[in-house]
Design a protein around this motif. Structure first.
Motif, PDB file in Angstrom:
ATOM      1  N   GLU A 169       0.858  -1.192   0.000  1.00 32.40           N
ATOM      2  CA  GLU A 169       0.000   0.000   0.000  1.00 32.40           C
ATOM      3  C   GLU A 169       0.894   1.242   0.000  1.00 32.40           C
ATOM      4  OE1 GLU A 169      -3.309   0.112  -0.170  1.00 32.40           O
ATOM      5  OE2 GLU A 169      -3.371  -2.089  -0.296  1.00 32.40           O
ATOM      6  N   THR A 170       0.598   2.169  -0.881  1.00 36.56           N
ATOM      7  CA  THR A 170       1.387   3.395  -0.956  1.00 36.56           C
ATOM      8  C   THR A 170       0.530   4.597  -0.609  1.00 36.56           C
ATOM      9  OG1 THR A 170       0.909   3.649  -3.329  1.00 36.56           O
ATOM     10  CG2 THR A 170       2.916   2.451  -2.714  1.00 36.56           C
ATOM     11  N   PHE A 171       1.191   5.618  -0.087  1.00 33.47           N
ATOM     12  CA  PHE A 171       0.541   6.888   0.202  1.00 33.47           C
ATOM     13  C   PHE A 171       1.504   7.973  -0.247  1.00 33.47           C
ATOM     14  CE2 PHE A 171      -0.365  10.580   2.902  1.00 33.47           C
ATOM     15  CZ  PHE A 171      -1.730  10.729   2.670  1.00 33.47           C
ATOM     16  N   GLY A 172       1.142   8.670  -1.326  1.00 36.43           N
ATOM     17  CA  GLY A 172       2.059   9.641  -1.889  1.00 36.43           C
ATOM     18  C   GLY A 172       3.289   8.930  -2.426  1.00 36.43           C
ATOM     19  N   GLN A 173       4.463   9.345  -1.971  1.00 40.23           N
ATOM     20  CA  GLN A 173       5.710   8.722  -2.405  1.00 40.23           C
ATOM     21  C   GLN A 173       6.307   7.831  -1.310  1.00 40.23           C
ATOM     22  OE1 GLN A 173       8.112  12.085  -3.908  1.00 40.23           O
ATOM     23  NE2 GLN A 173       7.639  11.322  -5.948  1.00 40.23           N
ATOM     24  N   ALA A 204       5.181  -1.391  -5.599  1.00 42.38           N
ATOM     25  CA  ALA A 204       4.966   0.041  -5.373  1.00 42.38           C
ATOM     26  C   ALA A 204       4.979   0.845  -6.670  1.00 42.38           C
ATOM     27  CB  ALA A 204       6.017   0.580  -4.419  1.00 42.38           C
ATOM     28  N   GLY A 205       5.128   0.168  -7.808  1.00 41.95           N
ATOM     29  CA  GLY A 205       5.040   0.847  -9.092  1.00 41.95           C
ATOM     30  C   GLY A 205       6.334   1.426  -9.615  1.00 41.95           C
ATOM     31  N   LEU A 397      10.033   6.911  -4.560  1.00 40.87           N
ATOM     32  CA  LEU A 397       9.747   6.470  -3.200  1.00 40.87           C
ATOM     33  C   LEU A 397      10.709   7.150  -2.233  1.00 40.87           C
ATOM     34  CD1 LEU A 397       9.177   2.630  -3.688  1.00 40.87           C
ATOM     35  CD2 LEU A 397       7.425   4.362  -3.233  1.00 40.87           C
ATOM     36  N   ASN A 398      10.175   7.637  -1.124  1.00 44.36           N
ATOM     37  CA  ASN A 398      11.004   8.375  -0.162  1.00 44.36           C
ATOM     38  C   ASN A 398      11.308   7.610   1.118  1.00 44.36           C
ATOM     39  OD1 ASN A 398      11.234  10.696  -1.759  1.00 44.36           O
ATOM     40  ND2 ASN A 398       9.284  11.532  -0.989  1.00 44.36           N
ATOM     41  N   ASN A 399      10.621   6.508   1.351  1.00 50.26           N
ATOM     42  CA  ASN A 399      10.869   5.759   2.594  1.00 50.26           C
ATOM     43  C   ASN A 399      11.325   4.330   2.322  1.00 50.26           C
ATOM     44  OD1 ASN A 399       8.411   4.644   1.736  1.00 50.26           O
ATOM     45  ND2 ASN A 399       7.656   4.375   3.832  1.00 50.26           N
ATOM     46  N   VAL A 400      11.899   4.115   1.150  1.00 52.21           N
ATOM     47  CA  VAL A 400      12.328   2.777   0.737  1.00 52.21           C
ATOM     48  C   VAL A 400      13.769   2.834   0.239  1.00 52.21           C
ATOM     49  CG1 VAL A 400      11.912   0.822  -0.813  1.00 52.21           C
ATOM     50  CG2 VAL A 400       9.977   2.161   0.066  1.00 52.21           C
TER      51      VAL A 400
END
Length: 482
Positions: A169-173, A204-205, A397-400
């Motif tokens: 599940e993603t929320f924003g980036q 996550a795309g 992605l910013n948290n991966v």
């Protein structure tokens, strides 16, 4: 209804990168969950039989700690040197069918921490019994026991085995949670994709790169003009032991790319006895991709039997041996790669660390650009090179972070920096980055690389070249096969 679990960091995949990430983050105080789809952790080193660490820079942090722990376990590890080799060892009857690795009783761990050489080494120095290269050889089961102990010593870490991530599940980036096949949902502030195929990033795309990159993609001199699905070859490693009643027979009729000329192999003397056989390779990467994992595994098992029967027909020294173990997992050298904020390419590798910006580097490597199978080759390097932190950060992605051979590498670059100790160093950097991001409340791309480098070196993961004398002395441990 799904049950939620909450963590600071979720690490998906327990190969070398996942082990490094979990250890670094947990030891820096994070609550960590390590997710592995197989029944045990360890990846290729434990399940694929890839239990030799090739010569190469890096490996001063967690790999050295693992080596020290293995030394305390009887017949678990030793330093190996080259024995016979088909390209240099003369024979009155026929040449040796590959290369041989044998124990070096006087070997030291620090001798395994260099591959590149300037000026280049000749073939005798590369493959000869008196050559400079040394490797760490270890028993896969003992390795699995050691890393399991190390992870479980971190009380803030949970291990989920037989647990496959099926969605994200993603929320924003950012990824907010992942769902396992049994419905469990894992929430975390940060995630590390340590899978061989960038599965989490794919969910996550993120953009994935597969096969050979075109020359236009990264302007690499050795890249082809046209892209293809050609990938580094796949090996199914097996082990042979003495037998009181060996079965010798003619080779099976096998319809495969090496039907008329069997591939050379690396024969490794193991600390607990027997020989590990590593075909180079068992199957072409493109064929593996087209068959899919399970069918490829079945076909590789057939080829293992054919290869062994052929070896027995070629040499009397194999006549009294038989196969007693085939690795549970295929040794896959290449798969999908992510589009990262920074892509490591052939230019970085050939440029070498002396012409890189040291302030962005979080790991070192100097393995050859090495491809197995048709269209393959092995180009040695003159000096080590560094891997920038941004190669671990997927675009979008910013948290991966990603800590596997699927990180931001071109296909050519991946053929060099794909080895186990390098992957563990990437995991170490990713896990430490997550801990630093937690402490300063920022996203992963905003972690100060200067602080990350300081942290890694405080934890004995040396990332400057050349290493200072103090680090060399730290690594001065003699071979001990108890």
């Amino acid at each position: 209804m799904a049950t939620d679990y909450e963590y600071d960091l979720c690490v998906v995949g327990s190969g070398s990168g996942g082990i490094g990430a979990s250890l670094a983050a947990a030891r820096m105080g994070l609550k960590v969950v390590l997710v592995e789809r197989e029944e045990s952790i360890g990846g290729n080193a434990a399940r694929g039989g890839v239990s030799s660490w090739e010569p190469g820079v890096g490996g001063t942090g967690f790999p050295f700690e693992i080596y020290r722990r293995l030394l305390q376990r009887p017949q678990s590890t030793w330093i190996a040197k080259n024995g016979r080799h088909c390209s240099i060892t003369p024979s009155a009857k026929r040449r040796y069918p590959g290369g041989e690795l044998v124990e070096d009783p006087s070997g030291e761990y620090k001798q395994t921490l260099r591959r590149s050489a300037n000026p280049p080494l000749d073939r005798q120095s590369l493959f000869g019994p008196d050559g400079l290269w040394r490797r760490v050889v270890f028993e896969p089961l003992e390795y699995a026991i050691v890393i399991d102990h190390m992870i479980r010593e971190c009380e803030s870490t949970e291990i989920f085995t037989r647990a496959e991530v099926v969605s994200a599940e993603t929320f924003g980036q950012s990824i907010s949670s992942v769902t396992l096949g049994d419905g469990r949902q894992l929430k975390a502030r940060y995630f590390i994709d340590a899978t061989e195929s960038a599965k989490l990033c794919e969910f996550a795309g993120c953009e994935l790169l597969i096969g050979r990159d075109t020359r236009k993609a990264f302007d690499e001199p050795d890249a082809p003009e046209i892209s293809s699905n050609e990938m580094n070859g796949v090996t199914l490693i097996y082990r042979v032991q003495p037998s009181s009643s060996p079965i010798a027979s003619l080779p099976l009729a096998v319809d495969c790319w090496w039907a008329e000329q069997y591939p050379m192999a690396v024969f490794t003397q193991m600390p607990a006895g027997g020989l590990k056989v590593n075909m180079l390779p068992t199957m072409e990467g493109e064929e593996f991709l087209s068959l899919g994992y399970q069918d490829a595994r079945t076909e590789c098992e057939r080829r293992v039997q054919a290869h062994w029967q052929w070896l027995q027909s070629q040499s009397e020294e194999f006549a009294n041996l038989e196969i007693d173990w085939i690795a549970p997992s295929l040794g896959v050298r290449e798969g999908p790669r992510i589009r990262a904020r920074r892509m490591l390419t052939q230019h970085d590798i050939l440029r070498g660390i002396s012409r890189q910006n040291p302030d962005e580097i979080i790991a070192l490597a100097d393995h050859a650009m090495d491809r197995h199978g048709s269209g393959g080759g092995c180009r040695e390097l003159l000096e080590p090179y560094g891997i920038p932190f941004d190669c671990l950060l997927p675009v979008g992605l910013n948290n991966v972070a990603i800590a596997s051979r699927a990180a931001g590498f071109s296909s050519i670059a991946a053929s060099s920096c794909r080895l186990s100790r390098t992957m563990m160093d990437l995991g170490h950097a990713a896990g430490a980055a997550a801990a630093l991001a937690t402490s300063i409340q920022c996203e992963l791309p905003n972690v100060p690389v200067t602080k990350l480098r300081e942290t890694l070196q405080e934890q004995h993961a040396w990332i400057d070249w050349p290493m200072p004398d103090s680090i060399n002395e730290h690594l001065h441990i003699k071979n001990q096969n108890k």
